[in-house]
Design a protein around this motif. Structure first.
Motif, PDB file in Angstrom:
ATOM      1  N   GLY A   1       0.821  -1.202   0.000  1.00 27.57           N
ATOM      2  CA  GLY A   1       0.000   0.000   0.000  1.00 27.57           C
ATOM      3  C   GLY A   1       0.856   1.254   0.000  1.00 27.57           C
TER       4      GLY A   1
ATOM      5  N   ASN B   1       1.774  -1.167  -4.898  1.00 25.96           N
ATOM      6  CA  ASN B   1       0.560  -0.350  -4.911  1.00 25.96           C
ATOM      7  C   ASN B   1      -0.256  -0.663  -6.150  1.00 25.96           C
TER       8      ASN B   1
ATOM      9  N   SER C   1      -2.423  -0.523   3.883  1.00 27.22           N
ATOM     10  CA  SER C   1      -3.379  -0.561   2.776  1.00 27.22           C
ATOM     11  C   SER C   1      -4.729   0.042   3.126  1.00 27.22           C
TER      12      SER C   1
END
Length: 328
Positions: free
Chosen positions: A63, A87, A318
């Motif tokens: 994330g 990501n 995340s």
């Protein structure tokens, strides 16, 4: 703000649902951060390794939002260990750094109705209402781009009041957290403002004590609040007790916006020990003996599945929806 220092480090999954829930609860606390900070651990070994065709890094960050951008910068800063950032979406367009203006026309004509949840019809320079977002690009919303929720925030910089932080308990008082706030903050202003303020002045996140533009209705509201008995608060972040005032902003002096991608991640992209992989969707954590040692992810461009191992830690940053989803 500084909770990422404690909440987004190493985790182990211990037997029992209660222990798992406690870890998830800790990650929810980390969501409160306005800006996540991380301390650097000096560990030798700066390059990625491949074992039986599987890449490995010292740290794997899942994330690249606000917390992930900060962590990628801090953990790779010393050059002593390798870092991989996964990501789902790419870097944000330049439009996300533009000034944010809520005009009278917007307030009166465009903000009368909204849908539930993520479909709220809020507009900002550079993109249209949420129903018009390209889900092929971001998966759901612009908050999934590198920089995360800092891209769509309205540039307000509010720390909790000192007395509120003092009530959090041992290790969380204002005096204990102040150095970490100051490390992130880069206050700009007059010599008098800099001398009298309680902000850091050398951090990557640019802060203005006053907004670049103040709507006339804001001034009317402040006057009305003072008439009702609220005292004027020159700085809402450092004043104790009730008061009314203007909100400090994460803006440059021209009103352009500061977000985590520009402040933290972009300056670190040239480091040889940092790899940023966008278009990578984390699907599963690899756990052995109750310890997470890797991540299974999919490259969205060609729909292929891959595995990466972490020699030190896997870090979940995340968000408050996807992190629990991976944990369970």
């Amino acid at each position: 703000l500084a909770q990422a220092i404690y909440g987004l480090t190493h985790f182990k999954l211990t037997p029992g649902a209660a222990a798992v829930q406690q870890r998830v609860r800790g990650m929810m606390v980390a969501r409160i951060s306005a800006i996540a900070l991380a301390c650097v651990l000096c560990i030798p070994g700066v390059t990625a390794h491949s074992e039986r065709g599987v890449d490995s890094y010292d740290f794997v960050i899942v994330g690249g939002g606000l917390a992930g951008s900060v962590l990628a910068n801090r953990l790779s800063a010393s050059g002593h260990h390798s870092v991989l950032l996964l990501n789902v979406a790419d870097a944000p367009p330049k439009a996300y750094s533009g000034p944010v203006m809520l005009t009278d026309e917007f307030i009166i004509h465009r903000n009368l109705t909204a849908d539930d949840g993520l479909r709220a019809r809020i507009q900002q320079p550079g993109y249209g209402p949420v129903p018009h977002f390209s889900t092929a690009l971001t998966g759901s919303s612009p908050a999934r781009m590198l920089g995360g929720s800092s891209l769509v925030a309205l540039s307000l910089y509010l720390r909790d009041h000192p007395e509120a932080l003092d009530s959090w308990g041992e290790g969380w008082s204002w005096e204990e957290l102040r150095p970490y706030f100051h490390r992130a903050e880069g206050l700009q202003g007059s010599k008098t403002a800099l001398a009298e303020s309680d902000y850091g002045q050398n951090g990557p996140y640019t802060i203005q004590e006053l907004p670049a533009y103040t709507h006339p209705l804001t001034q009317e509201f402040i006057q009305a609040a003072q008439t009702a008995g609220l005292r004027w608060a020159p700085d809402l972040n450092t004043e104790r007790g009730a008061g009314v005032g203007l909100t400090p902003t994460t803006q440059h002096s021209d009103g352009s916006k500061v977000h985590a991608y520009d402040a933290y991640l972009a300056p670190a992209l040239g480091r040889s020990n940092l790899v940023v992989m966008h278009g990578a969707r984390a699907d599963r954590l690899l756990i052995k003996d109750h310890i997470c040692h890797g991540v299974a992810f999919r490259r969205l461009a060609d729909s292929t599945d891959h595995v990466v191992h972490a020699r030190r830690e896997v870090i979940l940053s995340s968000g408050y929806i996807y992190s629990p989803r991976l944990l369970f």
